[in-house]
Design an enzyme around this catalytic site. Structure first.
Site, PDB file in Angstrom:
ATOM      1  N   GLY A  12       0.832  -1.200   0.000  1.00 44.60           N
ATOM      2  CA  GLY A  12       0.000   0.000   0.000  1.00 44.60           C
ATOM      3  C   GLY A  12       0.865   1.248   0.000  1.00 44.60           C
ATOM      4  O   GLY A  12       2.109   1.160   0.111  1.00 44.60           O
ATOM      5  N   ASP A  13       0.213   2.391  -0.182  1.00 43.12           N
ATOM      6  CA  ASP A  13       0.914   3.688  -0.138  1.00 43.12           C
ATOM      7  C   ASP A  13       1.991   3.820  -1.210  1.00 43.12           C
ATOM      8  O   ASP A  13       3.010   4.468  -1.004  1.00 43.12           O
ATOM      9  CB  ASP A  13       1.535   3.935   1.258  1.00 43.12           C
ATOM     10  N   LYS A  16      -0.682   5.422  -5.464  1.00 38.90           N
ATOM     11  CA  LYS A  16      -1.769   5.132  -6.416  1.00 38.90           C
ATOM     12  C   LYS A  16      -2.672   6.335  -6.622  1.00 38.90           C
ATOM     13  O   LYS A  16      -3.143   6.586  -7.722  1.00 38.90           O
ATOM     14  CB  LYS A  16      -2.619   3.941  -5.922  1.00 38.90           C
ATOM     15  N   ASN A  38     -10.163   2.044   5.198  1.00 34.62           N
ATOM     16  CA  ASN A  38      -8.768   1.847   5.591  1.00 34.62           C
ATOM     17  C   ASN A  38      -7.822   2.484   4.568  1.00 34.62           C
ATOM     18  O   ASN A  38      -6.661   2.724   4.847  1.00 34.62           O
ATOM     19  CB  ASN A  38      -8.429   0.351   5.747  1.00 34.62           C
ATOM     20  N   ALA A  39      -8.334   2.725   3.364  1.00 34.58           N
ATOM     21  CA  ALA A  39      -7.505   3.304   2.315  1.00 34.58           C
ATOM     22  C   ALA A  39      -7.305   4.787   2.572  1.00 34.58           C
ATOM     23  O   ALA A  39      -8.142   5.435   3.191  1.00 34.58           O
ATOM     24  CB  ALA A  39      -8.160   3.106   0.955  1.00 34.58           C
ATOM     25  N   GLY A  40      -6.203   5.305   2.094  1.00 33.82           N
ATOM     26  CA  GLY A  40      -5.985   6.745   2.184  1.00 33.82           C
ATOM     27  C   GLY A  40      -5.269   7.166   0.929  1.00 33.82           C
ATOM     28  O   GLY A  40      -4.085   6.915   0.777  1.00 33.82           O
ATOM     29  N   HIS A  41      -5.978   7.750  -0.010  1.00 33.43           N
ATOM     30  CA  HIS A  41      -5.368   8.153  -1.273  1.00 33.43           C
ATOM     31  C   HIS A  41      -5.214   9.669  -1.304  1.00 33.43           C
ATOM     32  O   HIS A  41      -6.188  10.396  -1.187  1.00 33.43           O
ATOM     33  CB  HIS A  41      -6.215   7.655  -2.458  1.00 33.43           C
ATOM     34  N   THR A 126      -5.980  -0.665  10.758  1.00 36.98           N
ATOM     35  CA  THR A 126      -6.321   0.758  10.812  1.00 36.98           C
ATOM     36  C   THR A 126      -7.480   1.015  11.783  1.00 36.98           C
ATOM     37  O   THR A 126      -7.889   2.143  11.976  1.00 36.98           O
ATOM     38  CB  THR A 126      -6.723   1.269   9.411  1.00 36.98           C
ATOM     39  N   GLN A 223      -4.926  -0.449  -0.950  1.00 35.06           N
ATOM     40  CA  GLN A 223      -3.903  -1.263  -0.284  1.00 35.06           C
ATOM     41  C   GLN A 223      -2.900  -1.773  -1.333  1.00 35.06           C
ATOM     42  O   GLN A 223      -2.668  -1.087  -2.306  1.00 35.06           O
ATOM     43  CB  GLN A 223      -4.528  -2.424   0.528  1.00 35.06           C
ATOM     44  N   THR A 238      -4.640  -7.285   4.933  1.00 31.30           N
ATOM     45  CA  THR A 238      -5.983  -6.746   5.092  1.00 31.30           C
ATOM     46  C   THR A 238      -6.976  -7.872   4.779  1.00 31.30           C
ATOM     47  O   THR A 238      -6.575  -9.005   4.500  1.00 31.30           O
ATOM     48  CB  THR A 238      -6.175  -5.490   4.209  1.00 31.30           C
ATOM     49  N   THR A 300      -4.007   6.609   9.657  1.00 29.90           N
ATOM     50  CA  THR A 300      -3.740   6.414  11.082  1.00 29.90           C
ATOM     51  C   THR A 300      -2.702   7.375  11.651  1.00 29.90           C
ATOM     52  O   THR A 300      -2.530   7.435  12.872  1.00 29.90           O
ATOM     53  CB  THR A 300      -3.220   4.977  11.324  1.00 29.90           C
ATOM     54  N   LEU A 331      10.785   8.553  -6.920  1.00 33.20           N
ATOM     55  CA  LEU A 331      12.211   8.406  -7.235  1.00 33.20           C
ATOM     56  C   LEU A 331      13.002   9.596  -6.703  1.00 33.20           C
ATOM     57  O   LEU A 331      14.179   9.467  -6.359  1.00 33.20           O
ATOM     58  CB  LEU A 331      12.386   8.269  -8.751  1.00 33.20           C
ATOM     59  N   GLY A 420       7.620  13.593  -7.628  1.00 33.65           N
ATOM     60  CA  GLY A 420       7.151  14.561  -6.629  1.00 33.65           C
ATOM     61  C   GLY A 420       5.637  14.473  -6.554  1.00 33.65           C
ATOM     62  O   GLY A 420       5.001  13.877  -7.424  1.00 33.65           O
TER      63      GLY A 420
HETATM   64  P1  IMP Z   1      -6.943  -3.269   8.006  1.00 29.80           P
HETATM   65  O1  IMP Z   1      -7.073  -3.205   6.525  1.00 29.80           O
HETATM   66  O2  IMP Z   1      -7.382  -2.015   8.704  1.00 29.80           O
HETATM   67  O3  IMP Z   1      -7.583  -4.482   8.568  1.00 29.80           O
HETATM   68  O4  IMP Z   1      -5.385  -3.387   8.340  1.00 29.80           O
HETATM   69  C1  IMP Z   1      -4.635  -4.550   8.003  1.00 29.80           C
HETATM   70  C2  IMP Z   1      -3.212  -4.185   7.610  1.00 29.80           C
HETATM   71  O5  IMP Z   1      -3.237  -3.506   6.354  1.00 29.80           O
HETATM   72  C3  IMP Z   1      -2.492  -3.243   8.565  1.00 29.80           C
HETATM   73  O6  IMP Z   1      -1.115  -3.577   8.561  1.00 29.80           O
HETATM   74  C4  IMP Z   1      -2.701  -1.870   7.958  1.00 29.80           C
HETATM   75  O7  IMP Z   1      -1.696  -0.960   8.334  1.00 29.80           O
HETATM   76  C5  IMP Z   1      -2.612  -2.225   6.487  1.00 29.80           C
HETATM   77  N1  IMP Z   1      -3.371  -1.300   5.626  1.00 29.80           N
HETATM   78  C6  IMP Z   1      -4.703  -1.239   5.451  1.00 29.80           C
HETATM   79  N2  IMP Z   1      -5.039  -0.297   4.568  1.00 29.80           N
HETATM   80  C7  IMP Z   1      -3.886   0.240   4.146  1.00 29.80           C
HETATM   81  C8  IMP Z   1      -3.578   1.245   3.183  1.00 29.80           C
HETATM   82  O8  IMP Z   1      -4.440   1.802   2.503  1.00 29.80           O
HETATM   83  N3  IMP Z   1      -2.257   1.533   3.020  1.00 29.80           N
HETATM   84  C9  IMP Z   1      -1.288   0.886   3.700  1.00 29.80           C
HETATM   85  N4  IMP Z   1      -1.527  -0.068   4.600  1.00 29.80           N
HETATM   86  C10 IMP Z   1      -2.814  -0.392   4.820  1.00 29.80           C
HETATM   87 MG    MG Z   2      -2.482   5.182   1.610  1.00 30.90          MG
END
Ligand code: IMP
Ligand code: MG
Length: 435
Positions: A12-13, A16, A38-41, A126, A223, A238, A300, A331, A420
């Site tokens: 993830g991260d 995207k 749980n996503a953060g875009h 998360t 993710q 996840t 988080t 990069l 960037g």
């Molecule tokens: P969950 O998805 O909240 O159940 O978390 C499960 C695992 O996935 C944990 O290690 C989170 O930190 C990781 N995780 C969930 N969503 C993301 C995301 O969007 N980016 C990065 N890590 C994530």
């Molecule tokens: Mg993210």
């Protein structure tokens, strides 16, 4: 290319959000197909920064957004994001799948209670209720969007709640903190779902008709592949499938209608939460990458663990997704680090392996085998923005060599390079991207 699936190739991260924002101008519809809030875009447009958790990030470009059946929806989060988009002057055109599952306060509570009860085996979730919502889906006690139109909503809600309470008791909690709220939380959720009802529809039907009539569709993964419930570093994963195939199951669009997969990989590795991470750097270089890259979790606020690029993992992820093209991001963060190291194999019990072991415990003990590559500097008086605008051939030769190394290992071709956070800090290799 009429349909494109964009997925993360690491934990993830990978960037995207930015890549999708860049590409979305070529598409009519942008789709989320798995995960939840749980996503953060993060998308930076000029001096504005947008952070999306549930809505497809391409919606800032005025595209039609679709939330597929594979997504788990926290109605409070989605309503907040719709309001924020509207407040910033965007028209919201959105379809929310009637088959998607709902994350409720019970799931959010359970997520924390379960995490706390795991002691030193914590996943580092998360705490957004993702795991419990998907568990309920698999256990067939989940509440879906369409249930809010059903006569038996109360029955289904009660079933879900009783199940949650049983699980809370199973981890040793005497009383359920949710007892007194039963009635009120359902009423509140009915109100929230009323607000969403104007957007609810059959997403598979909508997307298949749109594709048939020539519309271009961008599927936006959340993710990353190594967090995939089946192919990731289980149990440190996840609860959804994050690989490209989920774009089909998570929307109702048949796999035969998915044209191309673009994998997004960061020039180094990061991971937020627990679990194996062979190339993790616990030294000054790791801290420098973390600070320069702004590697703090969007959802988080936790600092992300940082390390060298892991080409064993990247190769595995590229193959799993069938990604023929790549976007390599951040990069610029590696500028002035010389030499750079990339992991090309692991040593496990004295033997060299070139694949990702199934067992997370074994994986946590592998020793990376590195190859050193020369680093690059930013030519004096220049910015990455200027260099990006001059095209691929003008990038520092060691940076291009780094990319070629990745291409040889993954057998995929680089189509987009990010130097960037801003849109202008992007270099497209048009002949590879093909749009
Ligand atoms: P969950 O998805 O909240 O159940 O978390 C499960 C695992 O996935 C944990 O290690 C989170 O930190 C990781 N995780 C969930 N969503 C993301 C995301 O969007 N980016 C990065 N890590 C994530
Ligand atoms: Mg993210």
């Amino acid at each position: 290319m009429q349909t494109l699936v964009v997925v993360g190739l690491q934990w993830g991260d990978e960037g995207k959000g930015k890549v999708i924002d860049y590409l979305s101008e070529h598409f009519d519809i942008v789709v989320r197909f798995q995960g939840g809030s749980n996503a953060g875009h993060t998308v930076v447009v000029g001096d504005q920064t947008y952070k999306f958790r549930v809505l497809p990030s391409g919606m800032i470009r005025g595209k039609i957004g679709v939330i597929g059946n594979g997504v788990v929806i926290d109605p409070e989060v989605i309503i907040r994001e719709i309001d924020a988009l509207q407040a910033s002057g965007h028209a919201v055109r959105l379809i929310v799948s009637d088959r998607a599952h709902i994350t409720t306060p019970f799931h959010i509570q359970l997520d924390s209670i379960q995490e706390d009860s795991r002691g030193d085996m914590q996943v580092g979730t998360t705490r957004r209720g993702i795991g419990p919502t998907y568990s309920d889906k698999a256990s067939r006690v989940g509440v879906r969007v369409c249930d809010f139109k059903s006569e038996i909503l109360t029955v289904r809600w009660k079933g879900m709640q009783e199940n949650a309470e049983t699980r809370i008791r199973a981890v040793g909690k005497q009383t359920s903190p949710t007892d007194s709220e039963t009635g009120s939380s359902l009423v509140r959720y009915q109100q929230l779902m009323d607000q969403l009802s104007q957007y609810v529809g059959d997403c598979g039907d909508f997307l298949c008709s749109a594709i048939e009539s020539g519309e271009r569709v961008l599927f936006e993964g959340a993710q990353g592949t190594l967090l995939d419930i089946d192919h990731g570093t289980y149990p440190y994963v996840t609860s959804s499938n994050c690989v490209a195939a989920a774009a089909s199951t998570g929307t109702g669009v048949p796999i035969t209608l998915l044209d191309t997969v673009l994998g997004v990989g960061k020039a180094y590795s990061t991971r937020v939460g627990a679990g194996p991470f062979p190339t993790e750097l616990k030294d000054q270089t790791g801290i420098m990458i973390q600070q320069r890259g702004g590697e703090i979790g969007t959802v988080t606020g936790r600092p992300r663990r940082c390390g060298w690029l892991d080409l064993v993992a990247l190769r595995y992820a590229t193959r799993l997704n069938g990604a023929s093209i790549l976007a390599i991001t951040k990069l610029d963060v590696l500028t002035d680090i010389d030499p750079l190291r990339v992991c090309i194999a692991y040593e496990m019990n004295g033997t060299e392996i070139r694949n990702v072991p199934a067992d997370a415990h074994a994986y946590s003990q592998v020793v990376p085998v590195y190859e050193e590559l020369p680093g690059w500097v930013l030519p004096p008086g220049q910015t990455w923005r200027e260099l990006a605008s001059k095209g691929y051939d003008n990038l520092p030769s060691n940076l291009r060599e780094y990319l070629s190394f990745i291409e040889r290992e993954t057998r995929a071709r680089t189509a987009l390079i990010s130097l960037g956070p801003d849109r202008a800090e992007t270099c497209i290799i048009e002949r590879v991207l093909g749009i």
